[in-house]
Write a protein that holds these residues in place. Structure first.
Motif, PDB file in Angstrom:
ATOM      1  N   ARG A  44     -10.109   4.431  -0.941  1.00 36.50           N
ATOM      2  CA  ARG A  44      -8.707   4.644  -0.561  1.00 36.50           C
ATOM      3  C   ARG A  44      -7.788   3.464  -0.901  1.00 36.50           C
ATOM      4  O   ARG A  44      -6.576   3.568  -0.731  1.00 36.50           O
ATOM      5  N   TYR A  45      -8.359   2.364  -1.387  1.00 33.53           N
ATOM      6  CA  TYR A  45      -7.542   1.182  -1.657  1.00 33.53           C
ATOM      7  C   TYR A  45      -7.944   0.571  -2.981  1.00 33.53           C
ATOM      8  O   TYR A  45      -9.073   0.750  -3.471  1.00 33.53           O
ATOM      9  N   ARG A  46      -6.995  -0.197  -3.542  1.00 35.63           N
ATOM     10  CA  ARG A  46      -7.272  -0.896  -4.788  1.00 35.63           C
ATOM     11  C   ARG A  46      -6.606  -2.265  -4.736  1.00 35.63           C
ATOM     12  O   ARG A  46      -5.691  -2.494  -3.939  1.00 35.63           O
ATOM     13  N   PRO A  47      -7.036  -3.204  -5.566  1.00 37.76           N
ATOM     14  CA  PRO A  47      -6.414  -4.533  -5.555  1.00 37.76           C
ATOM     15  C   PRO A  47      -4.908  -4.457  -5.734  1.00 37.76           C
ATOM     16  O   PRO A  47      -4.397  -3.673  -6.537  1.00 37.76           O
ATOM     17  N   GLY A  48      -4.202  -5.266  -4.942  1.00 35.47           N
ATOM     18  CA  GLY A  48      -2.754  -5.284  -4.987  1.00 35.47           C
ATOM     19  C   GLY A  48      -2.093  -4.482  -3.885  1.00 35.47           C
ATOM     20  O   GLY A  48      -0.887  -4.648  -3.632  1.00 35.47           O
TER      21      GLY A  48
ATOM     22  N   ILE B 118      -8.196  -0.860   8.342  1.00 37.71           N
ATOM     23  CA  ILE B 118      -6.884  -1.148   7.749  1.00 37.71           C
ATOM     24  C   ILE B 118      -6.119   0.142   7.481  1.00 37.71           C
ATOM     25  O   ILE B 118      -6.679   1.242   7.519  1.00 37.71           O
ATOM     26  N   ALA B 119      -4.837  -0.025   7.220  1.00 40.62           N
ATOM     27  CA  ALA B 119      -3.979   1.065   6.753  1.00 40.62           C
ATOM     28  C   ALA B 119      -2.958   0.465   5.794  1.00 40.62           C
ATOM     29  O   ALA B 119      -2.737  -0.754   5.786  1.00 40.62           O
ATOM     30  N   HIS B 120      -2.335   1.307   4.987  1.00 39.69           N
ATOM     31  CA  HIS B 120      -1.305   0.809   4.086  1.00 39.69           C
ATOM     32  C   HIS B 120      -0.094   0.321   4.884  1.00 39.69           C
ATOM     33  O   HIS B 120       0.338   0.980   5.836  1.00 39.69           O
ATOM     34  N   LYS B 121       0.442  -0.814   4.483  1.00 42.77           N
ATOM     35  CA  LYS B 121       1.621  -1.369   5.146  1.00 42.77           C
ATOM     36  C   LYS B 121       2.851  -0.563   4.764  1.00 42.77           C
ATOM     37  O   LYS B 121       3.099  -0.338   3.579  1.00 42.77           O
ATOM     38  N   PRO B 122       3.628  -0.126   5.751  1.00 45.71           N
ATOM     39  CA  PRO B 122       4.883   0.551   5.418  1.00 45.71           C
ATOM     40  C   PRO B 122       5.786  -0.365   4.588  1.00 45.71           C
ATOM     41  O   PRO B 122       5.880  -1.564   4.851  1.00 45.71           O
TER      42      PRO B 122
ATOM     43  N   ILE C 109      -2.781  -8.614   1.366  1.00 49.13           N
ATOM     44  CA  ILE C 109      -2.895  -7.891   0.100  1.00 49.13           C
ATOM     45  C   ILE C 109      -4.369  -7.754  -0.265  1.00 49.13           C
ATOM     46  O   ILE C 109      -5.146  -8.726  -0.166  1.00 49.13           O
ATOM     47  N   VAL C 110      -4.753  -6.564  -0.687  1.00 50.86           N
ATOM     48  CA  VAL C 110      -6.134  -6.339  -1.117  1.00 50.86           C
ATOM     49  C   VAL C 110      -6.417  -7.180  -2.355  1.00 50.86           C
ATOM     50  O   VAL C 110      -5.718  -7.067  -3.374  1.00 50.86           O
TER      51      VAL C 110
ATOM     52  N   GLU D 144      -9.279 -25.976  15.103  1.00 47.36           N
ATOM     53  CA  GLU D 144      -9.195 -26.798  13.903  1.00 47.36           C
ATOM     54  C   GLU D 144      -9.046 -25.920  12.674  1.00 47.36           C
ATOM     55  O   GLU D 144      -9.664 -24.848  12.592  1.00 47.36           O
ATOM     56  N   VAL D 145      -8.245 -26.386  11.716  1.00 45.07           N
ATOM     57  CA  VAL D 145      -8.158 -25.722  10.412  1.00 45.07           C
ATOM     58  C   VAL D 145      -9.172 -26.388   9.495  1.00 45.07           C
ATOM     59  O   VAL D 145      -9.082 -27.586   9.226  1.00 45.07           O
ATOM     60  N   ARG D 146     -10.158 -25.618   9.022  1.00 44.76           N
ATOM     61  CA  ARG D 146     -11.224 -26.178   8.195  1.00 44.76           C
ATOM     62  C   ARG D 146     -11.286 -25.456   6.849  1.00 44.76           C
ATOM     63  O   ARG D 146     -10.922 -24.291   6.736  1.00 44.76           O
ATOM     64  N   GLU D 147     -11.799 -26.162   5.863  1.00 43.80           N
ATOM     65  CA  GLU D 147     -12.078 -25.549   4.578  1.00 43.80           C
ATOM     66  C   GLU D 147     -13.438 -24.854   4.647  1.00 43.80           C
ATOM     67  O   GLU D 147     -14.417 -25.434   5.108  1.00 43.80           O
ATOM     68  N   GLN D 148     -13.464 -23.621   4.198  1.00 46.34           N
ATOM     69  CA  GLN D 148     -14.675 -22.816   4.211  1.00 46.34           C
ATOM     70  C   GLN D 148     -14.836 -22.118   2.865  1.00 46.34           C
ATOM     71  O   GLN D 148     -13.849 -21.882   2.148  1.00 46.34           O
ATOM     72  N   PRO D 149     -16.080 -21.750   2.502  1.00 48.10           N
ATOM     73  CA  PRO D 149     -16.253 -20.969   1.273  1.00 48.10           C
ATOM     74  C   PRO D 149     -15.573 -19.609   1.421  1.00 48.10           C
ATOM     75  O   PRO D 149     -15.559 -19.022   2.507  1.00 48.10           O
ATOM     76  N   ALA D 150     -15.008 -19.101   0.355  1.00 46.91           N
ATOM     77  CA  ALA D 150     -14.420 -17.763   0.400  1.00 46.91           C
ATOM     78  C   ALA D 150     -15.523 -16.737   0.623  1.00 46.91           C
ATOM     79  O   ALA D 150     -16.615 -16.843   0.046  1.00 46.91           O
ATOM     80  N   PRO D 151     -15.289 -15.741   1.467  1.00 45.76           N
ATOM     81  CA  PRO D 151     -16.327 -14.746   1.750  1.00 45.76           C
ATOM     82  C   PRO D 151     -16.553 -13.806   0.577  1.00 45.76           C
ATOM     83  O   PRO D 151     -15.686 -13.647  -0.296  1.00 45.76           O
ATOM     84  N   THR D 152     -17.726 -13.195   0.555  1.00 51.08           N
ATOM     85  CA  THR D 152     -18.046 -12.185  -0.459  1.00 51.08           C
ATOM     86  C   THR D 152     -18.122 -10.821   0.212  1.00 51.08           C
ATOM     87  O   THR D 152     -18.243 -10.720   1.434  1.00 51.08           O
ATOM     88  N   ILE D 153     -18.041  -9.771  -0.586  1.00 54.52           N
ATOM     89  CA  ILE D 153     -18.015  -8.419  -0.032  1.00 54.52           C
ATOM     90  C   ILE D 153     -19.191  -7.589  -0.535  1.00 54.52           C
ATOM     91  O   ILE D 153     -19.749  -7.857  -1.597  1.00 54.52           O
ATOM     92  N   SER D 154     -19.552  -6.571   0.262  1.00 58.17           N
ATOM     93  CA  SER D 154     -20.546  -5.589  -0.156  1.00 58.17           C
ATOM     94  C   SER D 154     -19.828  -4.374  -0.738  1.00 58.17           C
ATOM     95  O   SER D 154     -18.599  -4.344  -0.831  1.00 58.17           O
ATOM     96  N   GLN D 155     -20.572  -3.336  -1.088  1.00 57.07           N
ATOM     97  CA  GLN D 155     -19.969  -2.197  -1.790  1.00 57.07           C
ATOM     98  C   GLN D 155     -18.982  -1.410  -0.932  1.00 57.07           C
ATOM     99  O   GLN D 155     -18.088  -0.731  -1.469  1.00 57.07           O
ATOM    100  N   ASN D 156     -19.114  -1.487   0.385  1.00 55.53           N
ATOM    101  CA  ASN D 156     -18.224  -0.727   1.262  1.00 55.53           C
ATOM    102  C   ASN D 156     -17.166  -1.604   1.934  1.00 55.53           C
ATOM    103  O   ASN D 156     -16.543  -1.176   2.908  1.00 55.53           O
ATOM    104  N   GLN D 157     -16.945  -2.788   1.412  1.00 56.17           N
ATOM    105  CA  GLN D 157     -16.003  -3.719   2.031  1.00 56.17           C
ATOM    106  C   GLN D 157     -14.858  -4.070   1.076  1.00 56.17           C
ATOM    107  O   GLN D 157     -14.935  -3.830  -0.132  1.00 56.17           O
ATOM    108  N   LEU D 158     -13.807  -4.669   1.679  1.00 59.66           N
ATOM    109  CA  LEU D 158     -12.661  -5.146   0.919  1.00 59.66           C
ATOM    110  C   LEU D 158     -12.407  -6.598   1.287  1.00 59.66           C
ATOM    111  O   LEU D 158     -12.617  -7.001   2.447  1.00 59.66           O
TER     112      LEU D 158
END
Length: 313
Positions: free
Chosen positions: A80-84, A110-114, A70-71, A16-30
């Motif tokens: 190693r990563y930034r938004p966008g 993750i890795a950067h997408k070519p 996209i981050v 099933e496709v359900r609506e869920q709250p958007a997740p939050t991140i900790s300091q070491n997550q993206l």
């Protein structure tokens, strides 16, 4: 946000496709905005309940392992990563949850997408590409001059295994159905076998490695096609199969290796470099999230050859 979930084991109707709250991140997550996620056989084996010893039986469960996107946000400890940034990667193999508008990951997943591949192609790469790398380089130890048979060569993993084995200098024999023979040849197979017209067991040559992507060729049947010191690689581990392979390998020169996928950021970066260098990533069919049941029904029944991807807009 939207997320594919299920509350019990079963067929595609439990999804099933359900609506869920958007997740939050900790300091070491993206936080990643998912653009596409791919479909893998392991997905339906998990929601069918065939892998419950490894996946557990707590619900609800998510679906999907690999993704591209996209981050959106980064924690303060991410370096190693930034938004966008455009990235591709994987979630925990037996937990899943990539079929969602957003996922939370660490830098090691993750890795950067070519730039030369699409989000659809990038999503199709992690699980099957990492599996092919692990099989060809670690389990089968393919090298220059080896004779390699790939059974089920035009499935997701097989398409990459053909290319990687050729890069290692092997001579590749690909086994596929009539519709896949041309693609196997185009990807570099030296010879192709239509399994509807020729029995593998009747082949005259012997192989240094046999890689079975179909889950239909037994080790016993494969042994007659192996050289005295050769390797048979099969997919989809089970406790009994792993135990049998372990004890057999103690006493025989013909080894039986079983893939236990071990994703890594190093492997993703290797795949990114291969993609930049021209690794072909065939995406056979693209679905949207609203048709998720149809997507899994068609792929699990073998109606889609190669990789299938779900896009999230």
């Amino acid at each position: 946000m939207r997320k594919v979930l299920y509350d019990r084991f079963g067929d595609e109707q439990v999804l099933e496709v359900r609506e869920q709250p958007a997740p939050t991140i900790s300091q070491n997550q993206l936080l990643i905005q998912v653009k596409a996620a791919s479909i893998n056989p392991l997905d339906w084996k998990i929601y069918h309940g065939e892998m419950k010893l490894l996946s557990g039986s707590s619900f609800p469960k998510g679906v999907g392992i690999d993704f591209a996107g996209i981050v959106s946000q980064v924690g303060s400890g991410v370096t190693r990563y930034r938004p966008g940034d455009a990235v591709f990667g994987f979630l925990e193999v037996f937990k899943g949850g990539a079929l969602a508008d957003y996922v939370v990951v660490t830098e090691e997943a993750i890795a950067h997408k070519p730039a030369n591949i699409s989000f659809d192609q990038a999503a199709a790469l992690p699980v099957t590409g990492l599996a092919a790398l692990q099989i060809v380089d670690q389990l089968a130890g393919v090298r220059q001059g080896h004779e390699v048979l790939i059974n089920g060569a035009t499935g997701g993993v097989g398409l990459f295994a053909i290319q990687l084995a050729k890069q290692r200098g092997a001579r590749v024999t690909a086994v596929a159905g009539p519709a896949g023979l041309g693609q196997a040849t185009q990807l570099g197979a030296d010879s192709v076998i239509d399994y509807t017209k020729q029995r593998i067991g009747e082949l005259p040559q012997r192989f240094d490695a046999i890689i079975d992507m179909s889950d239909k060729l037994s080790f016993t049947a494969a042994q007659q096609l192996l050289k005295p010191r050769a390797t048979f690689v099969s997919m989809l581990p089970s406790p009994l199969g792993l135990a049998r392979a372990f004890f057999h390998n103690l006493f025989s020169g013909q080894k039986h290796q079983i893939l236990i996928l071990k994703p890594s950021a190093t492997g993703l970066r290797t795949l990114a470099a291969l993609a930049e260098g021209g690794l072909q990533i065939p995406v056979e069919k693209v679905y949207d999230l609203a048709n998720i049941r149809q997507a899994y029904q068609e792929t699990s029944q073998g109606q889609v050859k190669g990789k299938a991807v779900v896009v999230l807009d």
